[in-house]
Design a protein around this motif. Structure first.
Motif, PDB file in Angstrom:
ATOM      1  N   CYS A 146     -39.356 -40.130 -13.383  1.00 56.91           N
ATOM      2  CA  CYS A 146     -38.570 -40.645 -14.304  1.00 56.91           C
ATOM      3  C   CYS A 146     -39.257 -40.848 -15.526  1.00 56.91           C
ATOM      4  CB  CYS A 146     -38.101 -42.349 -13.880  1.00 56.91           C
ATOM      5  SG  CYS A 146     -36.925 -42.894 -14.838  1.00 56.91           S
ATOM      6  N   ARG A 147     -38.782 -40.177 -16.631  1.00 57.90           N
ATOM      7  CA  ARG A 147     -39.330 -40.289 -17.941  1.00 57.90           C
ATOM      8  C   ARG A 147     -38.337 -41.204 -18.639  1.00 57.90           C
ATOM      9  NH1 ARG A 147     -37.715 -37.189 -22.327  1.00 57.90           N
ATOM     10  NH2 ARG A 147     -36.271 -35.966 -20.916  1.00 57.90           N
ATOM     11  N   VAL A 148     -39.060 -42.198 -19.281  1.00 60.94           N
ATOM     12  CA  VAL A 148     -38.403 -43.269 -20.019  1.00 60.94           C
ATOM     13  C   VAL A 148     -39.011 -43.343 -21.337  1.00 60.94           C
ATOM     14  CG1 VAL A 148     -37.607 -45.708 -20.021  1.00 60.94           C
ATOM     15  CG2 VAL A 148     -38.471 -44.690 -18.051  1.00 60.94           C
ATOM     16  N   THR A 149     -37.984 -42.927 -22.345  1.00 59.46           N
ATOM     17  CA  THR A 149     -38.067 -42.574 -23.803  1.00 59.46           C
ATOM     18  C   THR A 149     -37.071 -42.383 -24.641  1.00 59.46           C
ATOM     19  OG1 THR A 149     -39.186 -41.098 -25.391  1.00 59.46           O
ATOM     20  CG2 THR A 149     -38.249 -40.184 -23.495  1.00 59.46           C
ATOM     21  N   LYS A 150     -37.043 -43.052 -25.777  1.00 61.58           N
ATOM     22  CA  LYS A 150     -35.852 -42.834 -26.646  1.00 61.58           C
ATOM     23  C   LYS A 150     -35.749 -41.503 -27.371  1.00 61.58           C
ATOM     24  CE  LYS A 150     -35.082 -47.795 -28.127  1.00 61.58           C
ATOM     25  NZ  LYS A 150     -35.069 -48.648 -29.353  1.00 61.58           N
ATOM     26  N   GLY A 151     -36.792 -40.941 -27.173  1.00 62.09           N
ATOM     27  CA  GLY A 151     -36.713 -39.445 -27.920  1.00 62.09           C
ATOM     28  C   GLY A 151     -37.014 -39.456 -29.405  1.00 62.09           C
ATOM     29  N   GLY A 152     -36.876 -38.439 -29.910  1.00 64.65           N
ATOM     30  CA  GLY A 152     -37.343 -38.541 -31.383  1.00 64.65           C
ATOM     31  C   GLY A 152     -38.979 -38.400 -31.563  1.00 64.65           C
ATOM     32  N   GLU A 153     -39.158 -38.597 -32.922  1.00 65.71           N
ATOM     33  CA  GLU A 153     -40.664 -38.600 -33.133  1.00 65.71           C
ATOM     34  C   GLU A 153     -41.518 -39.397 -32.171  1.00 65.71           C
ATOM     35  OE1 GLU A 153     -44.121 -37.614 -33.929  1.00 65.71           O
ATOM     36  OE2 GLU A 153     -42.399 -36.757 -34.998  1.00 65.71           O
ATOM     37  N   ALA A 154     -42.471 -39.024 -31.608  1.00 65.92           N
ATOM     38  CA  ALA A 154     -43.300 -39.887 -30.544  1.00 65.92           C
ATOM     39  C   ALA A 154     -44.561 -39.941 -30.847  1.00 65.92           C
ATOM     40  CB  ALA A 154     -42.839 -39.298 -29.118  1.00 65.92           C
ATOM     41  N   ASP A 188     -36.366 -52.700 -25.797  1.00 65.81           N
ATOM     42  CA  ASP A 188     -36.748 -52.752 -27.225  1.00 65.81           C
ATOM     43  C   ASP A 188     -38.386 -52.341 -27.136  1.00 65.81           C
ATOM     44  OD1 ASP A 188     -37.363 -55.067 -25.647  1.00 65.81           O
ATOM     45  OD2 ASP A 188     -36.628 -56.501 -27.229  1.00 65.81           O
ATOM     46  N   LEU A 189     -39.125 -52.209 -26.100  1.00 65.39           N
ATOM     47  CA  LEU A 189     -40.548 -51.967 -26.416  1.00 65.39           C
ATOM     48  C   LEU A 189     -40.815 -50.399 -26.510  1.00 65.39           C
ATOM     49  CD1 LEU A 189     -41.507 -50.825 -23.287  1.00 65.39           C
ATOM     50  CD2 LEU A 189     -41.381 -53.184 -22.675  1.00 65.39           C
ATOM     51  N   LEU A 190     -39.482 -49.551 -26.337  1.00 66.54           N
ATOM     52  CA  LEU A 190     -39.444 -48.084 -26.311  1.00 66.54           C
ATOM     53  C   LEU A 190     -39.948 -47.789 -27.777  1.00 66.54           C
ATOM     54  CD1 LEU A 190     -36.832 -47.126 -23.610  1.00 66.54           C
ATOM     55  CD2 LEU A 190     -39.088 -47.104 -23.313  1.00 66.54           C
ATOM     56  N   ALA A 191     -39.675 -48.608 -28.602  1.00 70.20           N
ATOM     57  CA  ALA A 191     -39.921 -48.436 -29.972  1.00 70.20           C
ATOM     58  C   ALA A 191     -41.657 -47.929 -30.205  1.00 70.20           C
ATOM     59  CB  ALA A 191     -39.929 -49.521 -30.910  1.00 70.20           C
ATOM     60  N   ASP A 192     -42.371 -48.513 -29.315  1.00 76.96           N
ATOM     61  CA  ASP A 192     -43.727 -48.631 -29.154  1.00 76.96           C
ATOM     62  C   ASP A 192     -44.311 -47.750 -28.089  1.00 76.96           C
ATOM     63  OD1 ASP A 192     -44.387 -49.576 -31.561  1.00 76.96           O
ATOM     64  OD2 ASP A 192     -43.982 -51.711 -30.676  1.00 76.96           O
ATOM     65  N   PHE A 193     -43.458 -47.278 -26.989  1.00 77.66           N
ATOM     66  CA  PHE A 193     -43.904 -46.894 -25.732  1.00 77.66           C
ATOM     67  C   PHE A 193     -43.116 -45.677 -25.231  1.00 77.66           C
ATOM     68  CE2 PHE A 193     -46.172 -50.961 -25.902  1.00 77.66           C
ATOM     69  CZ  PHE A 193     -47.502 -50.798 -25.417  1.00 77.66           C
ATOM     70  N   ASP A 194     -43.719 -44.891 -24.481  1.00 78.55           N
ATOM     71  CA  ASP A 194     -43.080 -43.825 -23.629  1.00 78.55           C
ATOM     72  C   ASP A 194     -43.692 -43.989 -22.310  1.00 78.55           C
ATOM     73  OD1 ASP A 194     -41.397 -42.676 -25.539  1.00 78.55           O
ATOM     74  OD2 ASP A 194     -42.754 -41.146 -25.941  1.00 78.55           O
ATOM     75  N   PHE A 195     -42.884 -43.867 -21.184  1.00 79.71           N
ATOM     76  CA  PHE A 195     -43.363 -43.925 -19.927  1.00 79.71           C
ATOM     77  C   PHE A 195     -42.844 -43.001 -19.054  1.00 79.71           C
ATOM     78  CE2 PHE A 195     -42.548 -48.055 -21.378  1.00 79.71           C
ATOM     79  CZ  PHE A 195     -43.913 -48.949 -21.031  1.00 79.71           C
ATOM     80  N   TRP A 196     -43.768 -42.338 -17.840  1.00 80.20           N
ATOM     81  CA  TRP A 196     -43.549 -41.289 -17.016  1.00 80.20           C
ATOM     82  C   TRP A 196     -43.997 -42.089 -15.513  1.00 80.20           C
ATOM     83  CZ3 TRP A 196     -45.131 -40.413 -21.847  1.00 80.20           C
ATOM     84  CH2 TRP A 196     -44.484 -39.337 -22.628  1.00 80.20           C
ATOM     85  N   VAL A 197     -43.037 -42.098 -14.755  1.00 78.07           N
ATOM     86  CA  VAL A 197     -43.352 -42.722 -13.640  1.00 78.07           C
ATOM     87  C   VAL A 197     -42.719 -41.912 -12.257  1.00 78.07           C
ATOM     88  CG1 VAL A 197     -42.752 -44.941 -12.077  1.00 78.07           C
ATOM     89  CG2 VAL A 197     -42.712 -44.891 -14.637  1.00 78.07           C
ATOM     90  N   VAL A 198     -43.900 -41.793 -11.369  1.00 81.11           N
ATOM     91  CA  VAL A 198     -43.592 -40.905 -10.174  1.00 81.11           C
ATOM     92  C   VAL A 198     -43.744 -42.020  -9.118  1.00 81.11           C
ATOM     93  CG1 VAL A 198     -44.312 -39.161  -8.764  1.00 81.11           C
ATOM     94  CG2 VAL A 198     -44.587 -38.867 -11.312  1.00 81.11           C
ATOM     95  N   PRO A 199     -42.669 -42.485  -8.417  1.00 74.29           N
ATOM     96  CA  PRO A 199     -42.609 -43.258  -7.523  1.00 74.29           C
ATOM     97  C   PRO A 199     -43.004 -42.938  -6.405  1.00 74.29           C
ATOM     98  CG  PRO A 199     -40.593 -43.339  -8.506  1.00 74.29           C
ATOM     99  CD  PRO A 199     -41.189 -42.149  -8.617  1.00 74.29           C
TER     100      PRO A 199
END
Length: 972
Positions: free
Chosen positions: A192-200, A235-246
């Motif tokens: 699961c990739r959790v990101t708002k996209g755009g400039e990262a 709202d913390l996705l303004a500062d973070f991107d997450f990648w999760v392999v459960p």
């Protein structure tokens, strides 16, 4: 006796009379089932020659007649040989909801060899001698599932990830590889990739893996909780991107193994994936490492089980940021975190560190902080009914600590409210970009007509300046005069030719605002320069940076009634609707709510009011308690008192009690279900998050019920006291109250709610005979926080009367007559006005002027709707996925309740009384249904096709506000 039946992939199914033992279920484990005595069944959990065996999972079918059987697992071989590991043994009737078997029904017995030398010779490695465990089990259901630990399956993980992706477009599910035996089960490695996209490039990247060991379901559930925490606080996705392999070890989970993956021959031992990260011989580690190399994360987190532990453990290579991270984790985790332990070769953390040491270039793994975290397998967290809930809660707390630590390490403020750096650098603004002319009703009490006037408003919000005093220089036009209004109370004089200065001008927030009068159409000044006090203008002009982040547009020109006031005012002042109609509306809602109250004592939601949406909301129940109390006091009918007590008791069940965990203790759950939540149940785990908005609303209604006469005993006082303590703790920055657990934004609505709830609780408990119930709690601290909150809240109001949703926000939800801010403006303000007459709020000189401006804004976002007056809302033909907040019917109630209260507080009865009644008349005529008793009398939404959310159906809350309106009308 038949020879030993070895483990085989796919499980075993054996019948003894009318009992069937079946490990062929997905991810099952258990074989060599045999009857060794009367109602005594022995089975084995060890897979082939695997070094460890402590996982089993199978189904038992029986007549369900309550007979007791003795089950014996013959070959556990983890460390200890005592009833400690067995605390994780659980049972279920549906394979979904699990309860503890209990150690009181178990006993350790000697290991029973298989009689196969090549297996028995490998059963004891010197550290993990084998042994057996017997348990007495009552077969009181036709189907029972027995497992240790609580199972976590790839199917469940897949469904959860896709549910997240359906509910939030920031969640993306990706296949990153396939295991060796994918063809036999069809479950790929999912991420699961959790990101708002755009400039990262400026965001911090976090990579999380779990399930390297297939029996370590605690880590997998923790990964699930971590994702759910992101959902609630995205709202913390303004500062973070997450990648999760459960689940990394998909094959091992599917095949029911304890520690290893599955070799080409499933009977072989396989590979410990947690030690394969250096050589990466297996398809699972290869697939995950490819993504890590691509992502180049700032943090790599590996989640495991702490099988032998009562506290959390963290393993990591030495790292300069480790101490900071450990401090942050200890701050947020609900039980102690032991001292750091060095990791060992082959671990993912060790490999990340090793690769980092071999590279000496920027933007590589050399920046990553690797951490292996051991969750608690055998100890549930306080307040958790099941192990699965406890594991998820660990993941949620871990997420909060992880984010806090990374913010500290990388110099990012923990709060979104602090994200923009503020400095006293001089700013240069074009006057025309920030000047507007407001309707005359802002400056006089004559609303019979809007007339021409010469006053104008200069306002610039979102300035990158800290609060303080500044010099404001105005570049004057030749031969122009400028008359400042009295509000700033700051003298102006010419500093240098062409420039007029307002020295030591107060900017209590990031907002510069003043009114002025000028002759003619042209602006008397063309530029504004804001400088630190006493800085020479020449120096300031050389250093000034342009402030051009937006151009102010109030949208006043687009409001039809501002252009043609007469027909609007005529309809506004038309009578014929008043307290009698409001009372009828109230009575219809209360009668309906009483018919929807759950009165079956066996129902888990006993006392709640089941609304039209699929929810049993605490806010609704608390509001119903207030309304039922009022009916009881009017009629003397004891039934209404009992209904009120039941509704209040149900509301109390939504309050969390976790002493020592101020992030939860005393707060109320947000009863999310469906659209805004994933896999949340209501009064059972997994719990929704603590919500500051709901907590404040519930508290107001509970206090309302008490003020109407519902008695308070020690339990009731304790509930309010603990809620006040949670609200006090939720003041994350001075005057800023958290919107929800883990939120980072400065929400004006939440601020008004938080400060008003603290005042409400204090004064409700201060009534004669009530008193504060809990120990050394200090109500003075509550009121001090409320006073800070009011200062902060008032400083953020813009000239047209609106509070931007976020403090210092610019754009649609800011200084405009636009429907986007109607819901939040109304929720916070309607509750603030309920306590505005109480200290310390009533002593603030700026409160009543701010309330009048807020009422003026409501006039701006109202308008003729046929032959009625209504609030504006989104009228696009196709709403898509938008839930159209401003179309909620309760927005009309909060506006009307606020306007009537402002009329009473300020003594300015009109036009606020008339506008409130016209809005309620619109609801009565257009948003009321009288034909279907199965639906609430008040229609939920102005647009029936809009998606529903838990805010949408709020009939009981509406009824409570109707009572407040009736009382204000009577007092006026």
């Amino acid at each position: 006796m038949s020879p030993y039946q070895p483990w085989q992939s796919g499980g075993a199914r054996v019948q003894f009379g009318d009992l069937t033992f079946d490990s062929t279920i997905p991810c099952g484990n258990g074989h060599d089932f045999r009857e060794v005595g009367e109602r005594h069944i022995r089975f084995r959990a060890r897979v082939g020659r695997a070094n460890y065996a402590w996982r089993y999972y199978f189904r038992i079918d029986s007549p369900g007649d309550g007979r007791e059987v003795l089950l014996e697992v013959a070959d556990l071989n983890h460390f200890g040989q005592e009833l400690w590991q067995e605390q994780a043994t659980v049972i279920s009737t549906d394979g979904v909801t699990w309860t503890d078997v209990g150690l009181d029904r178990m006993a350790v017995v000697p290991h029973t060899p298989t009689g196969v030398p090549e297996l028995d010779d490998t059963a004891d490695d010197g550290w993990h001698p084998p042994y057996g465990v017997q348990m007495r089990l009552r077969l009181d259901s036709p189907t029972l599932y027995l497992a240790t630990p609580t199972p976590y399956t790839p199917a469940h993980s897949r469904d959860h990830l896709h549910a997240l992706a359906r509910r939030c477009n920031f969640f993306h599910v990706e296949e990153i590889g396939r295991s060796r035996h994918y063809g036999s089960h069809g479950f790929p490695l999912l991420m699961c990739r959790v990101t708002k996209g755009g400039e990262a490039s400026e965001r911090l990247r976090v990579f999380v893996v779990a399930g390297e060991h297939p029996s370590e379901s605690a880590g997998m559930y923790a990964a699930e909780g971590l994702l759910e925490e992101i959902l609630r606080t995205h709202d913390l996705l303004a500062d973070f991107d997450f990648w999760v392999v459960p689940i990394v070890n998909v094959d091992g989970v599917v095949f029911g193994k304890s520690y290893y993956n599955v070799a080409p021959d499933p009977a072989d031992v396989g590979v410990n994936l947690a030690r394969d990260w250096t050589d990466r011989t297996q398809p699972e580690t290869q697939a995950v490492w490819r993504v890590i190399e691509q992502v180049q994360p700032h943090c790599v987190l590996s989640l495991h089980n702490g099988r032998h532990r009562r506290e959390y453990e963290a393993w990591a290579p030495p790292h300069p940021g480790l101490a900071t991270m450990m401090d942050a984790l200890r701050e947020h985790l609900p039980v102690p975190l032991q001292h750091w332990r060095p990791d060992t070769p082959g671990m993912l953390t060790h490999e990340v560190s090793r690769v980092a040491a071999s590279r000496h270039v920027a933007a590589s793994l050399c920046d990553a902080l690797p951490l292996c975290f051991e969750t608690l397998l055998l100890r549930r967290l306080p307040g958790c009914a099941t192990f699965a809930e406890s594991y998820r809660r660990t993941g949620m707390a871990l997420m909060r600590g992880l984010v806090a630590g990374l913010r500290d390490l990388h110099g990012r403020p923990r709060m979104l409210a602090q994200r923009e750096p503020l400095a006293i650098t001089p700013l240069r603004l074009k006057a025309a970009d920030f000047v507007a002319q407001l309707p005359s009703l802002y400056y006089d009490r004559d609303c019979t007509q809007l007339h021409d006037h010469s006053r104008r408003s200069f306002e610039a919000n979102g300035l990158p300046l800290p609060p303080g005093h500044y010099d404001v220089h105005l570049r004057m036009q030749p031969d122009q005069t400028l008359r400042l209004s009295q509000e700033p109370n700051v003298p102006a004089y010419f500093s240098v030719p062409g420039w007029r200065v307002l020295p030591s001008f107060p900017l209590p927030a990031r907002l510069l605002s003043f009114d002025f009068d000028a002759d003619g159409e042209d602006l008397p000044f063309t530029e504004v320069v804001i400088t630190p006090e006493g800085l020479p203008l020449e120096t300031a002009l050389d250093a000034a940076v342009p402030c051009d982040r937006y151009v102010r547009d109030t949208l006043a020109d687009t409001r039809p009634h501002f252009r043609d006031w007469a027909p609007f005012y005529a309809r506004l002042t038309q009578g014929g609707f008043g307290a009698g109609e409001l009372q009828a509306m109230h009575d219809e809602i209360v009668d309906w709510a009483a018919g929807r109250q759950v009165l079956d004592e066996s129902d888990p939601h006993y006392g709640a009011v089941y609304s039209e949406e699929d929810k049993y909301d605490g806010r609704d129940a608390a509001a119903a308690a207030a309304c039922f109390t009022r009916r009881w006091r009017l009629t003397g009918d004891e039934e209404w008192r009992q209904r009120a007590l039941l509704a209040r008791a149900y509301t109390y069940r939504l309050q969390r009690h976790e002493p020592g965990n101020p992030a939860h203790d005393g707060g109320f759950l947000h009863m999310v279900h469906g659209m805004w939540g994933v896999n949340f149940t209501r009064l059972e785990p997994p719990w929704p998050g603590i919500d500051g908005v709901d907590t404040s609303l519930v508290v107001h209604q509970l206090c309302r019920a008490a003020d109407l006469g519902l008695p308070l005993d020690d339990t009731d006082r304790t509930v309010l006291t603990q809620a006040a303590q949670w609200l006090l703790h939720s003041e994350a920055l001075p005057g800023m109250f958290l919107h929800h657990e883990g939120a980072t934004h400065d929400c004006q609505n939440a601020n008004a709610l938080g400060l008003s709830a603290l005042v409400r609780i204090t004064h409700t408990l201060a009534q004669p005979g009530r008193g504060v119930a809990v120990g050394d709690r200090d109500p003075a601290a509550w009121l001090a926080a409320a006073a800070r909150g009011l200062d902060h809240y008032l400083s953020g109001q813009e000239a047209i009367g609106v509070w931007p949703y976020h403090f210092a926000m610019v754009g649609r939800r800011a200084g405009q007559y636009h429907f986007s801010n109607i819901p939040d403006h109304g929720i916070g303000l309607s509750h603030l006005t309920r306590v505005a007459h109480l200290p310390p709020l009533c002593d603030h000189p700026g409160l009543l002027p701010a309330l009048r401006r807020a009422a003026c804004w409501y006039l701006g976002v109202s308008g003729l709707d046929g032959d009625t007056i209504n609030l504006d809302y989104d009228r696009r033909p196709d709403l898509g996925d938008d839930i159209c907040f401003a179309g909620f019917t309760w927005c009309r109630f909060t506006a009307a309740a606020t306007l009537l209260r402002i009329a009473r507080l300020t003594g300015e009865t009109e036009p606020w009384r008339s506008l409130a009644l016209r809005l309620m008349e619109h609801v009565w005529r257009r948003l009321w249904q009288r034909d279907d008793p199965s639906h609430a009398p008040v229609v939920a939404h102005a647009r029936p096709e809009a998606k529903l959310a838990t805010w949408c159906q709020a009939a009981e809350w509406n009824a409570s506000m109707l009572l407040e309106m009736i009382e204000d009308l009577q007092q006026m």
